[in-house]
Design a protein around this motif. Structure first.
Motif, PDB file in Angstrom:
ATOM      1  N   PHE A 137       8.518 -11.090  11.874  1.00 24.63           N
ATOM      2  CA  PHE A 137       9.363 -12.250  12.388  1.00 24.63           C
ATOM      3  C   PHE A 137       9.501 -13.133  13.083  1.00 24.63           C
ATOM      4  O   PHE A 137      10.622 -14.163  12.939  1.00 24.63           O
ATOM      5  N   HIS A 138       9.344 -12.422  14.635  1.00 24.81           N
ATOM      6  CA  HIS A 138       9.769 -12.821  15.500  1.00 24.81           C
ATOM      7  C   HIS A 138      10.205 -13.906  16.143  1.00 24.81           C
ATOM      8  O   HIS A 138      10.912 -14.996  16.318  1.00 24.81           O
ATOM      9  N   ASP A 139       9.494 -15.055  15.798  1.00 26.48           N
ATOM     10  CA  ASP A 139       9.461 -16.650  15.987  1.00 26.48           C
ATOM     11  C   ASP A 139      10.058 -17.093  15.408  1.00 26.48           C
ATOM     12  O   ASP A 139      10.562 -18.372  15.566  1.00 26.48           O
ATOM     13  N   TRP A 140       9.883 -17.138  14.056  1.00 27.41           N
ATOM     14  CA  TRP A 140      10.861 -17.312  12.901  1.00 27.41           C
ATOM     15  C   TRP A 140      13.114 -16.714  12.635  1.00 27.41           C
ATOM     16  O   TRP A 140      13.491 -17.502  12.561  1.00 27.41           O
ATOM     17  N   ARG A 141      12.170 -15.714  13.447  1.00 21.35           N
ATOM     18  CA  ARG A 141      13.815 -14.978  13.594  1.00 21.35           C
ATOM     19  C   ARG A 141      14.805 -15.203  14.619  1.00 21.35           C
ATOM     20  O   ARG A 141      16.753 -15.037  14.199  1.00 21.35           O
ATOM     21  N   PHE A 142      14.565 -15.226  15.340  1.00 18.42           N
ATOM     22  CA  PHE A 142      14.810 -15.542  16.452  1.00 18.42           C
ATOM     23  C   PHE A 142      15.260 -16.602  17.430  1.00 18.42           C
ATOM     24  O   PHE A 142      13.897 -17.465  17.406  1.00 18.42           O
ATOM     25  N   ASN A 143      16.022 -17.444  17.952  1.00 17.25           N
ATOM     26  CA  ASN A 143      16.461 -18.504  18.771  1.00 17.25           C
ATOM     27  C   ASN A 143      15.686 -18.120  19.817  1.00 17.25           C
ATOM     28  O   ASN A 143      15.855 -17.013  20.968  1.00 17.25           O
ATOM     29  N   PRO A 144      15.536 -19.457  20.824  1.00 16.59           N
ATOM     30  CA  PRO A 144      15.240 -19.094  21.720  1.00 16.59           C
ATOM     31  C   PRO A 144      15.631 -18.122  23.366  1.00 16.59           C
ATOM     32  O   PRO A 144      15.517 -16.994  23.671  1.00 16.59           O
ATOM     33  N   ASP A 145      17.014 -17.972  23.162  1.00 16.91           N
ATOM     34  CA  ASP A 145      17.610 -17.097  23.912  1.00 16.91           C
ATOM     35  C   ASP A 145      18.039 -15.637  23.206  1.00 16.91           C
ATOM     36  O   ASP A 145      18.498 -14.562  23.850  1.00 16.91           O
ATOM     37  N   GLY A 146      17.031 -16.010  22.362  1.00 16.45           N
ATOM     38  CA  GLY A 146      17.115 -14.181  21.635  1.00 16.45           C
ATOM     39  C   GLY A 146      17.878 -14.037  20.429  1.00 16.45           C
ATOM     40  O   GLY A 146      18.054 -12.650  20.005  1.00 16.45           O
ATOM     41  N   SER A 147      19.167 -14.839  20.155  1.00 17.45           N
ATOM     42  CA  SER A 147      19.797 -14.591  19.214  1.00 17.45           C
ATOM     43  C   SER A 147      19.701 -15.001  17.464  1.00 17.45           C
ATOM     44  O   SER A 147      18.052 -15.261  18.138  1.00 17.45           O
ATOM     45  N   ASP A 148      19.815 -14.179  16.652  1.00 14.93           N
ATOM     46  CA  ASP A 148      19.066 -14.679  15.826  1.00 14.93           C
ATOM     47  C   ASP A 148      19.398 -16.021  15.110  1.00 14.93           C
ATOM     48  O   ASP A 148      20.640 -16.572  15.183  1.00 14.93           O
ATOM     49  N   ASP A 149      18.402 -16.742  14.578  1.00 16.85           N
ATOM     50  CA  ASP A 149      18.509 -17.945  14.332  1.00 16.85           C
ATOM     51  C   ASP A 149      18.309 -17.209  12.477  1.00 16.85           C
ATOM     52  O   ASP A 149      18.390 -17.243  11.372  1.00 16.85           O
ATOM     53  N   ILE A 150      19.844 -18.448  12.366  1.00 19.83           N
ATOM     54  CA  ILE A 150      20.818 -17.866  11.208  1.00 19.83           C
ATOM     55  C   ILE A 150      19.707 -18.206   9.905  1.00 19.83           C
ATOM     56  O   ILE A 150      20.096 -18.939   9.381  1.00 19.83           O
ATOM     57  N   THR A 151      19.848 -19.926  10.327  1.00 19.69           N
ATOM     58  CA  THR A 151      18.477 -20.467   8.978  1.00 19.69           C
ATOM     59  C   THR A 151      17.214 -19.991   8.802  1.00 19.69           C
ATOM     60  O   THR A 151      16.861 -20.023   7.323  1.00 19.69           O
ATOM     61  N   PHE A 152      17.338 -19.081   9.486  1.00 21.30           N
ATOM     62  CA  PHE A 152      16.411 -18.546   8.949  1.00 21.30           C
ATOM     63  C   PHE A 152      16.740 -16.828   7.434  1.00 21.30           C
ATOM     64  O   PHE A 152      17.530 -15.858   7.954  1.00 21.30           O
ATOM     65  N   GLU A 153      15.893 -16.901   6.775  1.00 24.91           N
ATOM     66  CA  GLU A 153      16.208 -16.252   5.194  1.00 24.91           C
ATOM     67  C   GLU A 153      16.642 -14.722   5.602  1.00 24.91           C
ATOM     68  O   GLU A 153      17.906 -14.270   4.934  1.00 24.91           O
ATOM     69  N   LEU A 154      15.774 -14.287   5.953  1.00 26.23           N
ATOM     70  CA  LEU A 154      15.751 -12.318   5.953  1.00 26.23           C
ATOM     71  C   LEU A 154      17.480 -12.238   7.085  1.00 26.23           C
ATOM     72  O   LEU A 154      17.592 -11.037   7.085  1.00 26.23           O
ATOM     73  N   ASN A 155      17.800 -13.313   8.177  1.00 21.80           N
ATOM     74  CA  ASN A 155      19.059 -13.144   8.625  1.00 21.80           C
ATOM     75  C   ASN A 155      20.455 -13.335   8.010  1.00 21.80           C
ATOM     76  O   ASN A 155      21.173 -13.038   8.439  1.00 21.80           O
ATOM     77  N   LYS A 156      19.999 -13.136   6.774  1.00 25.81           N
ATOM     78  CA  LYS A 156      21.608 -13.899   5.960  1.00 25.81           C
ATOM     79  C   LYS A 156      21.836 -12.544   5.663  1.00 25.81           C
ATOM     80  O   LYS A 156      21.589 -11.207   5.303  1.00 25.81           O
ATOM     81  N   PRO A 157      23.469 -12.230   6.226  1.00 24.38           N
ATOM     82  CA  PRO A 157      23.874 -11.042   5.665  1.00 24.38           C
ATOM     83  C   PRO A 157      23.857 -10.168   4.263  1.00 24.38           C
ATOM     84  O   PRO A 157      23.420  -8.953   4.191  1.00 24.38           O
ATOM     85  N   ALA A 158      23.514 -10.825   3.586  1.00 26.22           N
ATOM     86  CA  ALA A 158      23.178 -10.452   1.687  1.00 26.22           C
ATOM     87  C   ALA A 158      22.620  -9.438   1.933  1.00 26.22           C
ATOM     88  O   ALA A 158      21.909  -8.612   1.123  1.00 26.22           O
ATOM     89  N   PHE A 159      20.678  -9.623   2.531  1.00 26.16           N
ATOM     90  CA  PHE A 159      19.488  -9.064   2.882  1.00 26.16           C
ATOM     91  C   PHE A 159      19.468  -8.296   3.435  1.00 26.16           C
ATOM     92  O   PHE A 159      18.597  -7.156   3.865  1.00 26.16           O
ATOM     93  N   LYS A 160      21.144  -7.583   4.857  1.00 26.19           N
ATOM     94  CA  LYS A 160      20.755  -6.463   4.967  1.00 26.19           C
ATOM     95  C   LYS A 160      20.830  -5.227   4.625  1.00 26.19           C
ATOM     96  O   LYS A 160      20.368  -4.920   3.407  1.00 26.19           O
ATOM     97  N   GLY A 161      19.834  -4.824   5.553  1.00 22.26           N
ATOM     98  CA  GLY A 161      18.889  -3.155   4.568  1.00 22.26           C
ATOM     99  C   GLY A 161      18.517  -3.368   3.673  1.00 22.26           C
ATOM    100  O   GLY A 161      18.249  -2.224   2.642  1.00 22.26           O
ATOM    101  N   ALA A 162      17.817  -4.428   3.632  1.00 26.78           N
ATOM    102  CA  ALA A 162      16.451  -4.822   1.942  1.00 26.78           C
ATOM    103  C   ALA A 162      15.478  -3.852   2.272  1.00 26.78           C
ATOM    104  O   ALA A 162      14.999  -3.498   3.520  1.00 26.78           O
ATOM    105  N   LYS A 163      15.727  -3.262   0.973  1.00 22.88           N
ATOM    106  CA  LYS A 163      13.930  -2.649   1.503  1.00 22.88           C
ATOM    107  C   LYS A 163      12.941  -2.799   0.013  1.00 22.88           C
ATOM    108  O   LYS A 163      12.153  -2.836   0.636  1.00 22.88           O
ATOM    109  N   ILE A 164      12.855  -3.810  -0.344  1.00 22.88           N
ATOM    110  CA  ILE A 164      12.368  -4.711  -1.809  1.00 22.88           C
ATOM    111  C   ILE A 164      11.762  -6.320  -0.644  1.00 22.88           C
ATOM    112  O   ILE A 164      13.107  -6.981  -0.138  1.00 22.88           O
TER     113      ILE A 164
END
Lengths: 472, 205
Positions: free
Chosen positions: B43-70
């Motif tokens: 999900f590169h284009d959704w997941r990262f900002n142009p500078d390469g940092s995480d886009d915090i508005t992208f759902e999978l970047n939520k800390p609660a979903f860290k380590g999700a397998k499902i």
């Protein structure tokens, strides 16, 4: 009257290729022809090497280099080192296994789904696969042709078979004649607009009806090519005299006494009268206007005579949400006339619309025009054979005189892997097959159209209703 | 292939329909000749900002979903290209189960080659699962492939169908090619027959 023994084209091919089927296991289907390009094969060759397995039938394979290859400065090494490595890996793998590869220096080089028919490599009734979803193209010949993943590429190389569940069948019939300004591309987009990108999931589509029969082989290839955009496993058209005439005499066509035997078999393939399809969809050819996609999915498409829809115009919440998000990405307001949408780029090419007929249709419109100020227009032939043919007919001059670039063959801006790409926010009239976000470059905005519509848009700087223009 | 083991894992929610393979792994990452390392580009284009940092508005970047397998997601997941780089990226990122109402055909087949379990539920069930995650981000579901069930804390569990051979292969991590080659004699017989009945297929190629 129902004929219980009546079979579809798909069922006939399926049954003729069933190697083995036992309960609890997937049916094992034999594969006659295997097409390859550099992007989806390297890991498959690596897998064979690790398991020390040979390629079972090297002569069933035809390979090309198309996705990563530059469309200009072909005499220089590929600038992108990762792309260069992928191309070199393909060349080494083909050499190791003795595979027929049309490399960048080969006069037969081009996009896989363009070069394969040019040489008559796929015939009616064959099962054909390729690690590429647009393999559906070859269904135009009455073959069962579908895209597979890289693990399956390895599977086919090792075993010449694939475990496959049988798909459901769908009949898409286009009755009546198309308007002279509409093409196979417009049928494809109109069908996807009607049934959606998931409409064909789990199905093999057979296209039929007067408008489909009237299409040339090239048009049928364009139509079947986009079956995957409707979610179908494959698209196919029953073989007829046009199919046979197209194949006859080509390098891999049956020769001598084989020709008659093959022809008899091919003539037995069309779906029997009364054969049952799980789903049937009917369109009227004369209802189809030139199509322009306005969103980020091929189902988000409208006639050029209409407007960009508003989210509120969809009864379905999901579709309204998808519309809102697509309009946001595309930088469009609902209610805008399609013919008021201005473009920055025009691209003619790809496995969908990179054949000689496509360049003839576009050149007819481009002749004597000038590409609008601020618009970049590139014409990328699907193969060297298409390029040479177009140049013999003087089409390259028409494009060049109008301010188009005339490139070397390759997939180019269809998926923008080779450096030909849109910049953020640029809007393109494209004859390719997918308008997904970022498909033609990050932030790029793609509108799918036919070649004549792309040529008209390049000259006007915005979309044009070519039927109205020509009529006046 | 890695055997698929029963597990209790965080379920991440991505409420989008028609997620295509160009989003799952954009084309600029398809030039590699290896199977590994694609998770970094998921999900590169959704997941990262142009500078390469995480886009915090992208759902999978939520800390609660860290380590999700499902991954619980919308209709027609995986449409578009046949690129197996898409399931490679999904598996490499850490997902081994995707729940949706429908999947694109080629993507669906590709999942089983990569120890990813694609599970199909009806629209009402998907809504219930999505609501459960949305109201309790970080919630874990249990997937039991042997018994063909998914269970959730709020009782939105379900049982699912899977072809017996696919289940067997996944549980045992079996190589499809090896299984097919058990039928080598049948393939050879098919080829001999085809050479007789359709000799032209074997002369020109």
């Amino acid at each position: 009257m129902t004929n219980v023994n009546a079979k579809t084209l798909y069922e006939k091919i399926w049954e003729a290729h069933l190697v083995h089927h036992e309960p609890g296991q997937a049916p094992l289907l034999y594969v006659d022809r295997h097409l390859m390009h550099e992007v989806t094969s390297p890991q498959a060759f690596e897998g064979l090497k690790i398991a020390n397995r040979p390629v079972r039938n090297p002569s069933s394979i035809l390979a090309t280099l198309d996705h990563c290859v530059p469309t200009k400065d072909r005499d220089k090494p590929i600038a992108d080192p990762i792309a260069r490595k992928q191309v070199e890996t393909m060349m080494a793998n083909c050499a190791t296994h003795g595979l027929n590869l049309y490399d960048m220096e080969n006069p037969n080089n081009g996009v896989i789904h363009i070069v394969v028919p040019e040489h008559g490599f796929v015939h009616p009734g064959m099962v054909t696969v390729c690690g590429d979803s647009h393999t559906a193209t070859h269904g135009a010949f009455g073959a069962l042709a579908f895209g597979i993943g890289t693990s399956e590429v390895e599977h086919v190389m090792a075993t010449q078979t694939l475990p496959q569940e049988k798909s459901k069948s769908m009949m898409v019939r286009v009755d009546g004649a198309l308007s002279e300004f509409c093409t196979a591309k417009d049928i494809a987009l109109a069908v996807i607009g009607k049934i959606g990108t998931a409409g064909g999931n789990g199905h093999v589509i057979e296209f039929a009806g007067e408008a489909v029969q009237a299409l040339s082989m090239e048009g049928r290839m364009t139509l079947c090519n986009m079956a995957i955009e409707a979610g179908a496993r494959a698209g196919m058209v029953a073989p007829d005299q046009k199919t046979f005439d197209y194949i006859e005499g080509k390098e891999f066509a049956p020769k001598g006494a084989d020709w008659g035997t093959a022809l008899n078999y091919w003539k037995s393939l069309p779906s029997d009268e009364g054969a049952l399809f799980d789903t049937t969809v009917v369109l009227q050819g004369n209802d189809i206007a030139p199509q322009v996609s306005w969103g980020t999915s091929p189902e988000q498409v409208a006639p050029v005579t209409s407007t960009v829809p508003t989210p509120e115009s969809f009864g379905d919440d999901n579709k309204a949400l998808a519309c809102k998000s697509a309009l946001n990405y595309m930088g469009l307001a609902g209610g805008t006339q399609i013919t008021d949408i201005e473009i920055d780029y025009a691209f003619i090419g790809s496995c969908t619309n990179g054949r000689i007929e496509d360049f003839r249709a576009a050149a007819k419109v481009a002749r004597g025009t000038t590409v609008a100020a601020g618009v970049t227009a590139i014409a990328v032939p699907g193969s060297y054979h298409v390029k040479v043919q177009a140049e013999e007919e003087g089409l390259d001059k028409i494009f060049l005189d109008a301010g188009w670039e005339w490139r070397e063959p390759g997939c180019s801006m269809c998926l923008a892997m080779n450096g030909d790409e849109l910049k953020e926010g640029q809007r393109c009239a494209s004859t390719s097959n997918r308008n997904f976000e970022g498909r033609q470059g990050k932030g790029g905005r793609t509108h799918l159209v036919s070649p004549a519509m792309a040529a008209a848009a390049a000259a006007a700087g915005k979309f044009v209703d070519i039927s109205a223009n020509n009529a006046s | 292939m890695e055997p698929y083991k029963n597990h209790n894992s965080v379920a991440a929610l991505m409420n989008r329909n028609n997620v295509d393979t160009d989003q799952i792994v954009p084309k600029q990452f398809l030039k590699k000749v290896e199977r590994t390392g694609f998770g970094a580009h998921l999900f590169h284009d959704w997941r990262f900002n142009p500078d390469g940092s995480d886009d915090i508005t992208f759902e999978l970047n939520k800390p609660a979903f860290k380590g999700a397998k499902i991954l619980v997601t919308g209709d027609n997941f995986g449409c578009g290209s046949s690129r197996e780089h898409a399931p490679w990226a999904i598996a490499d990122y850490g997902f081994n189960t995707i729940i949706s109402t429908s999947f694109a055909d080629i993507f669906y087949n590709n999942c089983f080659k990569n120890s990813i379990l694609p599970l199909i539920v009806d629209g009402a069930k998907l809504d219930a699962l999505m609501n459960e995650i949305a109201s309790n981000e970080g919630v874990s579901f249990t997937v039991d492939l042997e018994n063909q069930t998914v269970t959730t804390p709020a009782g939105n569990g379900f049982s699912f169908d899977i072809e017996p051979f696919r289940k067997h292969n996944m549980i045992n991590g079996l190589d499809d090619i090896g299984l097919t080659l058990v039928h080598e004699d049948k393939i050879s017989t098919f080829e001999s027959n085809q050479k007789q009945s359709m000799p032209w297929l074997w002369r020109n190629a």
